[in-house]
Design a protein around this motif. Structure first.
Motif, mmCIF file in Angstrom:
data_model
loop_
_atom_site.group_PDB
_atom_site.id
_atom_site.type_symbol
_atom_site.label_atom_id
_atom_site.label_comp_id
_atom_site.label_asym_id
_atom_site.label_seq_id
_atom_site.Cartn_x
_atom_site.Cartn_y
_atom_site.Cartn_z
ATOM 1 N N ALA A 49 0.830 -1.209 0.000
ATOM 2 C CA ALA A 49 0.000 0.000 0.000
ATOM 3 C C ALA A 49 0.859 1.251 0.000
ATOM 4 C CB ALA A 49 -0.931 -0.005 1.216
ATOM 5 N N LYS A 50 1.901 1.282 0.826
ATOM 6 C CA LYS A 50 2.749 2.471 0.903
ATOM 7 C C LYS A 50 3.547 2.659 -0.385
ATOM 8 C CE LYS A 50 6.158 4.916 3.719
ATOM 9 N NZ LYS A 50 5.312 6.060 4.083
ATOM 10 N N ALA A 51 4.106 1.571 -0.928
ATOM 11 C CA ALA A 51 4.882 1.677 -2.158
ATOM 12 C C ALA A 51 4.004 2.156 -3.309
ATOM 13 C CB ALA A 51 5.512 0.329 -2.491
ATOM 14 N N ALA A 52 2.800 1.598 -3.431
ATOM 15 C CA ALA A 52 1.898 1.994 -4.510
ATOM 16 C C ALA A 52 1.454 3.449 -4.356
ATOM 17 C CB ALA A 52 0.686 1.071 -4.545
ATOM 18 N N ALA A 53 1.125 3.862 -3.137
ATOM 19 C CA ALA A 53 0.725 5.255 -2.906
ATOM 20 C C ALA A 53 1.871 6.211 -3.221
ATOM 21 C CB ALA A 53 0.270 5.430 -1.461
ATOM 22 N N GLU B 209 -0.901 -22.977 -1.468
ATOM 23 C CA GLU B 209 -2.295 -23.383 -1.629
ATOM 24 C C GLU B 209 -3.268 -22.386 -1.017
ATOM 25 O OE1 GLU B 209 -3.139 -25.770 -3.609
ATOM 26 O OE2 GLU B 209 -0.999 -26.105 -3.974
ATOM 27 N N LYS B 210 -2.786 -21.496 -0.141
ATOM 28 C CA LYS B 210 -3.670 -20.517 0.491
ATOM 29 C C LYS B 210 -3.594 -19.143 -0.163
ATOM 30 C CE LYS B 210 -3.644 -22.734 5.054
ATOM 31 N NZ LYS B 210 -3.306 -22.572 6.501
ATOM 32 N N ARG B 211 -2.994 -19.083 -1.341
ATOM 33 C CA ARG B 211 -2.771 -17.783 -1.979
ATOM 34 C C ARG B 211 -4.066 -17.088 -2.383
ATOM 35 N NH1 ARG B 211 -1.870 -21.849 -5.516
ATOM 36 N NH2 ARG B 211 -2.358 -21.621 -7.740
ATOM 37 N N GLY B 212 -5.126 -17.851 -2.641
ATOM 38 C CA GLY B 212 -6.406 -17.221 -2.979
ATOM 39 C C GLY B 212 -6.980 -16.445 -1.808
ATOM 40 N N ASP B 213 -6.953 -17.044 -0.620
ATOM 41 C CA ASP B 213 -7.428 -16.353 0.579
ATOM 42 C C ASP B 213 -6.565 -15.129 0.877
ATOM 43 O OD1 ASP B 213 -9.357 -18.293 0.900
ATOM 44 O OD2 ASP B 213 -8.163 -19.475 2.305
ATOM 45 N N ALA B 214 -5.243 -15.302 0.759
ATOM 46 C CA ALA B 214 -4.332 -14.188 1.032
ATOM 47 C C ALA B 214 -4.539 -13.049 0.045
ATOM 48 C CB ALA B 214 -2.885 -14.679 0.978
ATOM 49 N N PHE B 215 -4.860 -13.371 -1.192
ATOM 50 C CA PHE B 215 -5.111 -12.341 -2.200
ATOM 51 C C PHE B 215 -6.323 -11.499 -1.804
ATOM 52 C CE2 PHE B 215 -7.207 -10.809 -6.035
ATOM 53 C CZ PHE B 215 -6.157 -10.226 -6.738
ATOM 54 N N ARG B 216 -7.417 -12.136 -1.431
ATOM 55 C CA ARG B 216 -8.623 -11.393 -1.038
ATOM 56 C C ARG B 216 -8.356 -10.500 0.166
ATOM 57 N NH1 ARG B 216 -10.863 -16.439 -2.065
ATOM 58 N NH2 ARG B 216 -10.991 -16.928 0.157
ATOM 59 N N GLU B 217 -7.638 -11.036 1.153
ATOM 60 C CA GLU B 217 -7.335 -10.240 2.340
ATOM 61 C C GLU B 217 -6.483 -9.023 1.987
ATOM 62 O OE1 GLU B 217 -5.439 -13.034 4.872
ATOM 63 O OE2 GLU B 217 -7.275 -14.212 5.242
ATOM 64 N N ALA B 218 -5.523 -9.189 1.073
ATOM 65 C CA ALA B 218 -4.655 -8.079 0.684
ATOM 66 C C ALA B 218 -5.442 -7.002 -0.049
ATOM 67 C CB ALA B 218 -3.507 -8.588 -0.188
ATOM 68 N N VAL B 219 -6.364 -7.418 -0.905
ATOM 69 C CA VAL B 219 -7.188 -6.433 -1.629
ATOM 70 C C VAL B 219 -8.012 -5.616 -0.643
ATOM 71 C CG1 VAL B 219 -9.161 -6.174 -3.197
ATOM 72 C CG2 VAL B 219 -7.257 -7.681 -3.810
ATOM 73 N N TYR C 284 -7.366 -4.994 2.434
ATOM 74 C CA TYR C 284 -6.447 -4.137 3.194
ATOM 75 C C TYR C 284 -6.071 -2.906 2.382
ATOM 76 C CZ TYR C 284 -2.602 -2.934 6.351
ATOM 77 O OH TYR C 284 -1.786 -2.295 7.241
ATOM 78 N N LEU C 285 -5.711 -3.099 1.125
ATOM 79 C CA LEU C 285 -5.318 -1.957 0.283
ATOM 80 C C LEU C 285 -6.453 -0.949 0.161
ATOM 81 C CD1 LEU C 285 -3.461 -3.758 -2.662
ATOM 82 C CD2 LEU C 285 -2.426 -2.574 -0.732
ATOM 83 N N ARG C 286 -7.636 -1.441 -0.135
ATOM 84 C CA ARG C 286 -8.785 -0.546 -0.300
ATOM 85 C C ARG C 286 -9.045 0.248 0.988
ATOM 86 N NH1 ARG C 286 -9.664 0.022 -5.680
ATOM 87 N NH2 ARG C 286 -10.536 -1.838 -6.682
ATOM 88 N N THR C 287 -8.835 -0.392 2.125
ATOM 89 C CA THR C 287 -9.075 0.273 3.404
ATOM 90 C C THR C 287 -8.019 1.317 3.711
ATOM 91 O OG1 THR C 287 -10.191 -1.681 4.316
ATOM 92 C CG2 THR C 287 -9.289 -0.087 5.892
ATOM 93 N N VAL C 288 -6.748 0.930 3.620
ATOM 94 C CA VAL C 288 -5.677 1.792 4.115
ATOM 95 C C VAL C 288 -5.417 2.985 3.190
ATOM 96 C CG1 VAL C 288 -3.668 0.690 3.020
ATOM 97 C CG2 VAL C 288 -3.477 1.599 5.352
ATOM 98 N N TRP C 289 -5.847 2.909 1.929
ATOM 99 C CA TRP C 289 -5.695 4.059 1.033
ATOM 100 C C TRP C 289 -6.693 5.171 1.344
ATOM 101 C CZ3 TRP C 289 -5.225 0.463 -3.778
ATOM 102 C CH2 TRP C 289 -3.870 0.128 -3.982
ATOM 103 N N GLN C 290 -7.661 4.906 2.215
ATOM 104 C CA GLN C 290 -8.650 5.904 2.593
ATOM 105 C C GLN C 290 -8.363 6.402 4.013
ATOM 106 O OE1 GLN C 290 -10.754 7.044 0.313
ATOM 107 N NE2 GLN C 290 -9.904 5.535 -1.129
ATOM 108 N N PRO C 291 -8.715 7.642 4.323
ATOM 109 C CA PRO C 291 -8.493 8.149 5.681
ATOM 110 C C PRO C 291 -9.232 7.302 6.717
ATOM 111 C CG PRO C 291 -9.074 9.925 4.163
ATOM 112 C CD PRO C 291 -9.313 8.658 3.419
ATOM 113 N N GLY C 292 -8.676 7.284 7.939
ATOM 114 C CA GLY C 292 -9.343 6.559 9.010
ATOM 115 C C GLY C 292 -8.420 5.710 9.846
ATOM 116 N N GLY C 293 -7.144 5.638 9.467
ATOM 117 C CA GLY C 293 -6.206 4.895 10.290
ATOM 118 C C GLY C 293 -5.797 3.567 9.686
#
Length: 327
Positions: free
Chosen positions: A120-124, A155-165, A167-176
């Motif tokens: 998130a920080k690198a992309a921002a 084998e758990k990369r699908g779950d990790a992908f959803r969680e990362a998405v 997280y990114l959507r959340t942290v790019w917006q104000p609120g902590g």
């Protein structure tokens, strides 16, 4: 002027736009192979010495985007492809400084092998430095060596992908910053993206179903295919997203000097003259493909020559700005 979204740089209603996929080297051609041997480079490692100059040139010639992949480790045995060589976010920051017009796209960052806070920080940072030109292509990864190397479960990369998405959507917006299931308002992510939110484009399926992708992604980047296959994929994506989602693919191009040369299929693309290429690109545009990333690794001609011809002859034909030539 900053675009409302970097997607505006590559989506032009009614026509196809063109980008370039890195590395900008014809290292899969006979001439490129001979140069690699002379340079004592391992097979799969591109020659990037002229790449910066070529990217600057393309940026001023009307190419809509430049795309790069996330290849942390050169797996010589199983993959044999070093990608763009450089770290994906380091290279994006560099490209932000040497370009002014192009969208900067990834195809794609492998989300589950990176902590989402650092992604998130690198992309921002790239988005802020580039004036809001980042398109973050994301994937779950198809190189199995990376997961055990990092102590992660492939084998758990699908779950990790959803969680990362999420997280990114959340942290790019104000609120902590999310901590323990809640957002800590005393912590913040700096810099903020310049865009309202950085567009996310999924490369491949990322082990998700189509409904989830349509709800969470701004676009799809699919593997090269026939015009018929791409048209069908684009139609399904438009229907799933009610026309909101952008549709992107890639094309391996060997542009011949003979403008009238017919098309000959090659892996992931074709060897052909510019008139046949223009006709094919118009078909793709009318079929709903928004953007095509051109890969020149199989080119029999130097990349600079091909870039110049595309800019002088092919982009104007797609935009309707070509000059009428005297008979």
């Amino acid at each position: 002027m900053t675009q409302h979204s970097a997607l505006d740089l590559i989506r032009k209603p009614g026509r196809l736009t063109l980008g370039l996929e890195l590395p900008l080297d014809n290292d899969w051609s006979p001439a490129g192979e001979a140069r690699r041997i002379a340079d004592s480079r391992p097979r799969g490692v591109p020659d990037v010495r002229e790449q910066t100059e070529l990217i600057r040139r393309a940026d001023g010639l009307g190419f809509a985007a430049v795309w790069l992949r996330d290849v942390p480790v050169f797996d010589q045995v199983n993959m044999g492809d070093a990608g763009s060589v450089y770290d994906v976010f380091t290279q994006l920051g560099f490209l932000a400084g040497v370009t002014r017009n192009m969208a900067l796209g990834t195809a794609a960052v492998v989300l589950p092998i990176r902590h989402p806070l650092f992604t998130a920080k690198a992309a921002a940072s790239v988005d802020a430095l580039s004036g809001g030109r980042l398109i973050l292509g994301v994937a779950s990864g198809d190189r199995p060596v990376e997961y055990p190397l990092l102590g992660l479960d492939f084998e758990k990369r699908g779950d990790a992908f959803r969680e990362a998405v999420d997280y990114l959507r959340t942290v790019w917006q104000p609120g902590g910053i999310p901590v323990g299931g809640r957002r800590d308002a005393s912590l913040d992510l700096l810099p903020r993206p310049l865009q309202p939110t950085i567009p996310l484009i999924v490369a491949g399926q990322a082990r998700q179903d189509d409904a989830w992708l349509a709800a969470h992604m701004n676009g799809r980047f699919v593997y090269p295919g026939s015009a018929e296959k791409l048209a069908a994929q684009a139609a399904r994506w438009r229907a799933a997203t009610s026309g909101r989602g952008i549709f992107i693919s890639a094309f391996h191009l060997d542009l011949l000097e003979d403008a009238n040369a017919p098309a000959e299929p090659i892996r992931f693309g074709a060897r052909l003259g510019r008139n046949e290429l223009i006709a094919n690109l118009r078909v793709l545009g009318s079929a709903g493909i928004d953007h095509l990333a051109l890969n020149l690794r199989q080119s029999s001609r130097p990349p600079r020559e091909v870039i110049d011809e595309i800019a002088a002859e092919i982009i104007p034909a797609l935009t309707g700005t070509e000059q009428v030539r005297a008979a």
